[in-house]
Design an enzyme around this catalytic site. Structure first.
Site, PDB file in Angstrom:
ATOM      1  N   ARG A 197       0.883  -1.184   0.000  1.00  0.00           N
ATOM      2  CA  ARG A 197       0.000   0.000   0.000  1.00  0.00           C
ATOM      3  C   ARG A 197       0.907   1.216   0.000  1.00  0.00           C
ATOM      4  NH1 ARG A 197      -5.333   1.300   3.534  1.00  0.00           N
ATOM      5  NH2 ARG A 197      -6.108  -0.025   1.860  1.00  0.00           N
ATOM      6  N   HIS A 206      -7.279   1.044  -6.434  1.00  0.00           N
ATOM      7  CA  HIS A 206      -7.510   0.122  -5.318  1.00  0.00           C
ATOM      8  C   HIS A 206      -8.189  -1.140  -5.876  1.00  0.00           C
ATOM      9  CE1 HIS A 206      -7.770  -1.295  -1.352  1.00  0.00           C
ATOM     10  NE2 HIS A 206      -8.659  -0.476  -0.819  1.00  0.00           N
ATOM     11  N   GLN A 260     -10.041  -3.809  -3.601  1.00  0.00           N
ATOM     12  CA  GLN A 260     -11.355  -3.352  -3.126  1.00  0.00           C
ATOM     13  C   GLN A 260     -12.408  -3.571  -4.218  1.00  0.00           C
ATOM     14  OE1 GLN A 260     -12.335  -1.861  -0.024  1.00  0.00           O
ATOM     15  NE2 GLN A 260     -14.289  -2.367  -0.926  1.00  0.00           N
ATOM     16  N   ASP A 276     -17.378   6.838  -1.324  1.00  0.00           N
ATOM     17  CA  ASP A 276     -16.120   6.707  -0.591  1.00  0.00           C
ATOM     18  C   ASP A 276     -15.902   8.038   0.129  1.00  0.00           C
ATOM     19  OD1 ASP A 276     -13.577   5.981   0.295  1.00  0.00           O
ATOM     20  OD2 ASP A 276     -12.604   6.276  -1.649  1.00  0.00           O
ATOM     21  N   CYS A 288     -16.607   1.547   0.591  1.00  0.00           N
ATOM     22  CA  CYS A 288     -15.426   0.685   0.818  1.00  0.00           C
ATOM     23  C   CYS A 288     -14.964   0.718   2.266  1.00  0.00           C
ATOM     24  CB  CYS A 288     -14.305   1.102  -0.114  1.00  0.00           C
ATOM     25  SG  CYS A 288     -13.815   2.820   0.087  1.00  0.00           S
ATOM     26  N   ARG A 304     -13.556  -8.620   1.470  1.00  0.00           N
ATOM     27  CA  ARG A 304     -12.130  -8.332   1.232  1.00  0.00           C
ATOM     28  C   ARG A 304     -11.305  -9.554   1.605  1.00  0.00           C
ATOM     29  NH1 ARG A 304     -10.107  -3.322   1.163  1.00  0.00           N
ATOM     30  NH2 ARG A 304      -8.295  -4.463   0.406  1.00  0.00           N
TER      31      ARG A 304
HETATM   32  N1   CP Z   1     -11.296  -0.332   2.286  1.00  0.00           N
HETATM   33  C1   CP Z   1     -10.029  -0.407   2.700  1.00  0.00           C
HETATM   34  O1   CP Z   1      -9.080  -0.618   1.918  1.00  0.00           O
HETATM   35  O2   CP Z   1      -9.872  -0.280   4.040  1.00  0.00           O
HETATM   36  P1   CP Z   1      -8.503  -0.065   4.819  1.00  0.00           P
HETATM   37  O3   CP Z   1      -7.957   1.267   4.405  1.00  0.00           O
HETATM   38  O4   CP Z   1      -8.853  -0.125   6.271  1.00  0.00           O
HETATM   39  O5   CP Z   1      -7.551  -1.174   4.429  1.00  0.00           O
HETATM   40  N1  NVA Z   2     -10.031   6.718  -1.210  1.00  0.00           N
HETATM   41  C1  NVA Z   2      -9.650   6.230   0.097  1.00  0.00           C
HETATM   42  C2  NVA Z   2      -9.864   4.756   0.193  1.00  0.00           C
HETATM   43  C3  NVA Z   2      -9.587   4.154   1.534  1.00  0.00           C
HETATM   44  C4  NVA Z   2      -9.768   2.676   1.547  1.00  0.00           C
HETATM   45  C5  NVA Z   2      -8.203   6.605   0.373  1.00  0.00           C
HETATM   46  O1  NVA Z   2      -7.369   6.473  -0.526  1.00  0.00           O
HETATM   47  O2  NVA Z   2      -7.915   7.020   1.500  1.00  0.00           O
END
Ligand code: CP
Ligand code: NVA
Length: 308
Positions: free
Chosen positions: A105, A132, A135, A225, A265, A293
């Site tokens: 990430r 993502h 997701q 989101d 999400c 997930r």
């Molecule tokens: N939806 C999602 O990716 O959640 P986290 O940021 O908690 O991993």
């Molecule tokens: N768009 C959000 C998604 C979190 C899972 C972010 O990038 O923070």
């Protein structure tokens, strides 16, 4: 044996995407029925690199590896220093000698493509500023559980044209969903993505709207989101004002078909992009999404690392 990464949905053939979902469904059923999975990943280790916080992504990858008889190893931003303490290619080379897969990430998406280029083990995108995909694919699993075949169904995304929206649009195109998106001016997805998708999926049915009510009119699923993604904290007050008309609330649901489901999400800012009434209401599938997930990740790992 060829190495497959999962950095982008657009770069993954549709039959592989469907295979990930199908294996996920099989392993989910096995775990629900027997309380365990076959130890497909026995002796295998997944390195999980995080430059940003996470609940679902971290827990789902670690638990998925545990259920498959392997191990997920959390590596914090300070420890790995991706591109600061050590170059991204060197991190990829070092980890390739010790582990069987890398999930990362990151902020800059190019760090993921560099990891994939220089690693000899599969690399998985656990979210970047750009996309993502895990997701969006978990969400395809959730939608298939609700609707069966997805072709011809309509997914309406309301809010920020961000990483989640981008991956959802690509997944929707690939699974034959119609895609509607309502964003404020200046927060749209880039038109070049649509051109690329049109090339891949000539029948793509895509429409933009300014008014969220137009976007949800024929929706089978409504998705939102956060308005302030990780890394955008400095823009918070401006974004909270600009996005106000894009809240998912009971009024907006009145403009949509009564049987549509509501998705997010997570993490959610309750009372901001979605009201308590909606997220806790009968149309919400957000906690099914969160659980899926785990199941999607498990299917993905079983294919990429365990030859399923
Ligand atoms: N939806 C999602 O990716 O959640 P986290 O940021 O908690 O991993
Ligand atoms: N768009 C959000 C998604 C979190 C899972 C972010 O990038 O923070």
């Amino acid at each position: 044996m060829a190495k497959f990464d999962f950095v982008s949905i657009a770069d993954t053939p549709q039959e592989r995407l469907q295979h990930y979902v199908d294996v996920a469904k099989r392993l989910k059923k096995q775990h629900k029925e027997t309380g365990r999975n076959d130890p497909l990943a026995a002796g295998k280790v997944l390195a999980c690199i995080f430059e940003k916080p996470s609940l679902r992504t971290r827990v789902s990858f670690e638990v998925a590896m545990d259920h498959l008889g392997g191990c997920g190893m959390y590596i914090s931003p300070a420890e790995v220093g991706l591109g600061t303490r050590e170059s991204v290619p060197d991190v990829a080379r070092v980890l390739s000698g010790m582990v069987d897969g890398i999930m990362a990430r990151v902020f800059e998406h190019t760090k993921l493509t560099a990891l994939a280029k220089h690693a000899s083990v599969p690399v998985i995108n656990g979210l970047s500023d750009y996309s993502h995909p895990c997701q969006a694919m978990g969400d395809m699993l959730t939608l298939e559980e609700h609707f069966g075949k997805l072709a011809g169904r309509t997914l309406a995304y309301i809010g920020d044209g961000n990483n989640v929206a981008r991956s959802l649009m690509v997944a929707a195109a690939r699974f034959g969903l119609k895609f509607r998106i309502a964003t404020p001016p200046g927060y749209e997805l880039e038109p070049s993505l649509l051109s690329r998708l049109m090339g891949q999926c000539p029948g793509l049915d895509f429409a933009t709207a300014r008014d969220p009510r137009d976007a949800v009119r024929d929706a089978d699923a409504i998705y939102t989101d956060t308005w302030v993604s990780m890394g955008q904290e400095a823009e918070k007050s401006k974004r909270l004002t600009v996005f106000q008309p894009y809240q998912i609330n009971a009024d907006l649901l009145k403009a949509a078909p009564s049987q549509c489901v509501v998705m997010h999400c997570l993490p959610a800012n309750r009372g901001v992009e979605i009201t308590d009434e909606v997220i806790d209401g009968p149309q919400s599938v957000v906690f099914q999404q969160a659980e899926n997930r785990l199941h999607f990740q498990k299917g993905l790992l079983a294919v990429l690392m365990c030859g399923q």
